[in-house]
Design a protein around this motif. Structure first.
Motif, PDB file in Angstrom:
ATOM      1  N   UNK A 151       0.824  -1.203   0.000  1.00 58.04           N
ATOM      2  CA  UNK A 151       0.000   0.000   0.000  1.00 58.04           C
ATOM      3  C   UNK A 151       0.864   1.260   0.000  1.00 58.04           C
ATOM      4  N   UNK A 152       1.934   1.263   0.788  1.00 55.71           N
ATOM      5  CA  UNK A 152       2.806   2.437   0.852  1.00 55.71           C
ATOM      6  C   UNK A 152       3.495   2.697  -0.482  1.00 55.71           C
ATOM      7  N   UNK A 153       3.826   1.634  -1.199  1.00 54.66           N
ATOM      8  CA  UNK A 153       4.462   1.807  -2.505  1.00 54.66           C
ATOM      9  C   UNK A 153       3.581   2.622  -3.441  1.00 54.66           C
ATOM     10  N   UNK A 154       2.256   2.459  -3.319  1.00 53.63           N
ATOM     11  CA  UNK A 154       1.342   3.216  -4.175  1.00 53.63           C
ATOM     12  C   UNK A 154       1.498   4.717  -3.959  1.00 53.63           C
ATOM     13  N   UNK A 155       1.722   5.100  -2.701  1.00 56.64           N
ATOM     14  CA  UNK A 155       1.848   6.531  -2.384  1.00 56.64           C
ATOM     15  C   UNK A 155       3.117   7.141  -2.951  1.00 56.64           C
ATOM     16  N   UNK A 156       4.143   6.310  -3.176  1.00 56.08           N
ATOM     17  CA  UNK A 156       5.445   6.833  -3.580  1.00 56.08           C
ATOM     18  C   UNK A 156       5.787   6.524  -5.039  1.00 56.08           C
ATOM     19  N   UNK A 157       4.771   6.168  -5.827  1.00 54.63           N
ATOM     20  CA  UNK A 157       4.968   6.014  -7.262  1.00 54.63           C
ATOM     21  C   UNK A 157       5.397   7.363  -7.845  1.00 54.63           C
ATOM     22  N   UNK A 158       6.370   7.353  -8.752  1.00 54.79           N
ATOM     23  CA  UNK A 158       6.859   8.601  -9.337  1.00 54.79           C
ATOM     24  C   UNK A 158       5.778   9.355 -10.090  1.00 54.79           C
ATOM     25  N   UNK A 159       5.834  10.674 -10.033  1.00 59.06           N
ATOM     26  CA  UNK A 159       4.842  11.501 -10.726  1.00 59.06           C
ATOM     27  C   UNK A 159       4.769  11.191 -12.211  1.00 59.06           C
ATOM     28  N   UNK A 160       5.915  10.827 -12.792  1.00 61.68           N
ATOM     29  CA  UNK A 160       5.950  10.555 -14.225  1.00 61.68           C
ATOM     30  C   UNK A 160       5.208   9.270 -14.588  1.00 61.68           C
ATOM     31  N   UNK A 161       4.899   8.465 -13.604  1.00 58.71           N
ATOM     32  CA  UNK A 161       4.185   7.203 -13.846  1.00 58.71           C
ATOM     33  C   UNK A 161       2.680   7.327 -13.622  1.00 58.71           C
ATOM     34  N   UNK A 162       2.233   8.485 -13.171  1.00 57.63           N
ATOM     35  CA  UNK A 162       0.812   8.682 -12.876  1.00 57.63           C
ATOM     36  C   UNK A 162       0.120   9.302 -14.098  1.00 57.63           C
ATOM     37  N   UNK A 163      -0.861   8.599 -14.598  1.00 60.50           N
ATOM     38  CA  UNK A 163      -1.583   9.057 -15.789  1.00 60.50           C
ATOM     39  C   UNK A 163      -2.665  10.050 -15.416  1.00 60.50           C
ATOM     40  N   UNK A 164      -3.377   9.783 -14.349  1.00 62.69           N
ATOM     41  CA  UNK A 164      -4.475  10.654 -13.925  1.00 62.69           C
ATOM     42  C   UNK A 164      -4.537  10.695 -12.416  1.00 62.69           C
ATOM     43  N   UNK A 165      -4.827  11.867 -11.865  1.00 60.03           N
ATOM     44  CA  UNK A 165      -4.878  12.008 -10.413  1.00 60.03           C
ATOM     45  C   UNK A 165      -5.875  13.095 -10.040  1.00 60.03           C
ATOM     46  N   UNK A 166      -6.610  12.886  -8.956  1.00 60.26           N
ATOM     47  CA  UNK A 166      -7.544  13.893  -8.468  1.00 60.26           C
ATOM     48  C   UNK A 166      -6.826  14.840  -7.510  1.00 60.26           C
ATOM     49  N   UNK A 167      -7.475  15.942  -7.201  1.00 60.60           N
ATOM     50  CA  UNK A 167      -6.909  16.883  -6.235  1.00 60.60           C
ATOM     51  C   UNK A 167      -6.765  16.224  -4.867  1.00 60.60           C
ATOM     52  N   UNK A 168      -7.697  15.353  -4.538  1.00 60.90           N
ATOM     53  CA  UNK A 168      -7.624  14.651  -3.264  1.00 60.90           C
ATOM     54  C   UNK A 168      -6.397  13.743  -3.217  1.00 60.90           C
ATOM     55  N   UNK A 169      -6.143  13.043  -4.299  1.00 61.71           N
ATOM     56  CA  UNK A 169      -4.975  12.159  -4.356  1.00 61.71           C
ATOM     57  C   UNK A 169      -3.679  12.958  -4.224  1.00 61.71           C
ATOM     58  N   UNK A 170      -3.624  14.108  -4.867  1.00 58.79           N
ATOM     59  CA  UNK A 170      -2.438  14.960  -4.779  1.00 58.79           C
ATOM     60  C   UNK A 170      -2.226  15.444  -3.352  1.00 58.79           C
ATOM     61  N   UNK A 171      -3.326  15.780  -2.671  1.00 60.73           N
ATOM     62  CA  UNK A 171      -3.240  16.234  -1.285  1.00 60.73           C
ATOM     63  C   UNK A 171      -2.669  15.129  -0.394  1.00 60.73           C
ATOM     64  N   UNK A 172      -3.149  13.903  -0.592  1.00 63.35           N
ATOM     65  CA  UNK A 172      -2.668  12.774   0.204  1.00 63.35           C
ATOM     66  C   UNK A 172      -1.192  12.508  -0.070  1.00 63.35           C
ATOM     67  N   UNK A 173      -0.795  12.562  -1.342  1.00 61.28           N
ATOM     68  CA  UNK A 173       0.609  12.326  -1.679  1.00 61.28           C
ATOM     69  C   UNK A 173       1.516  13.410  -1.087  1.00 61.28           C
TER      70      UNK A 173
END
Length: 204
Positions: free
Chosen positions: A22-44
């Protein structure tokens, strides 16, 4: 594609308990993220709150389980193919090395770097490094991690008051006021029960 879905409450529980996957999901590189919500960005942005000394036993335990699985004498399916080709289960052993590196960066830098040690992990995954050499490396790394854990200045454990408050902020950001949730027909009854249980557990 491989999909896995978690409710926000379940995800927070996994992060706060130090679950490696689960923690690995939080630390995935930004360049690997295709789509993200504002909430997800806040959590990261606040993901470091989940990295504490209590991650150490979780990562070491998961690492040990991977080694144990790699030592199964009669593997089946793709595992058997790996053993036949490389003389050991390269997937489980590579996972163990990756977890050791992640634990190291948590203790030393309070982050998880999923790419810095890729070449070493990939070489093991391809069977390019003999098993005895990898096991020696793991033994030495385990000794190092014990000392790093003892000397780490990170908090001993997650601040559950802080995490719970942040969780409620995230829920309100997505759904609106917690107090008015019961009037919203779009909120699943089970989700409401989970939220109530969290509130009761931490007396928020």
């Amino acid at each position: 594609y491989d999909y896995k879905f978690f409710s926000l409450i379940k995800a927070f529980h996994l992060w706060a308990s130090g679950n490696p996957s689960a923690l690995e999901m939080l630390f995935t590189g930004n360049e690997c993220i295709i789509q993200s919500t504002q909430l997800a960005k806040l959590i990261r942005d606040k993901r470091e709150m989940f990295l504490t000394k209590q991650c150490y036993p979780k990562f070491i335990g998961y690492l040990s389980s991977q080694i144990h699985k790699a030592k199964i004498k009669q593997p089946t399916g793709k595992r058997a193919e790996l053993v036949e080709k490389h003389s050991y289960d390269t997937k489980f052993v590579a996972n163990s090395v990756r977890l050791a590196y992640e634990c190291e960066t948590i203790l030393n830098e309070r982050t998880i770097d999923l790419r810095r040690f890729n070449e070493h992990v990939k070489a093991i995954r391809k069977g390019q490094i003999p098993l005895d050499e990898v096991m020696k490396w793991l033994d030495e790394k385990e000794t190092y991690l014990i000392k790093a854990h003892q000397e780490s200045k990170m908090p001993q454990r997650v601040d559950m008051q802080e995490v719970t408050t942040f969780l409620l902020q995230c829920l309100e950001m997505h759904y609106g006021s917690i107090d008015k949730m019961v009037d919203r027909s779009t909120i699943d009854k089970q989700a409401l029960n989970e939220i109530w249980n969290v509130l009761q557990r931490y007396k928020i």
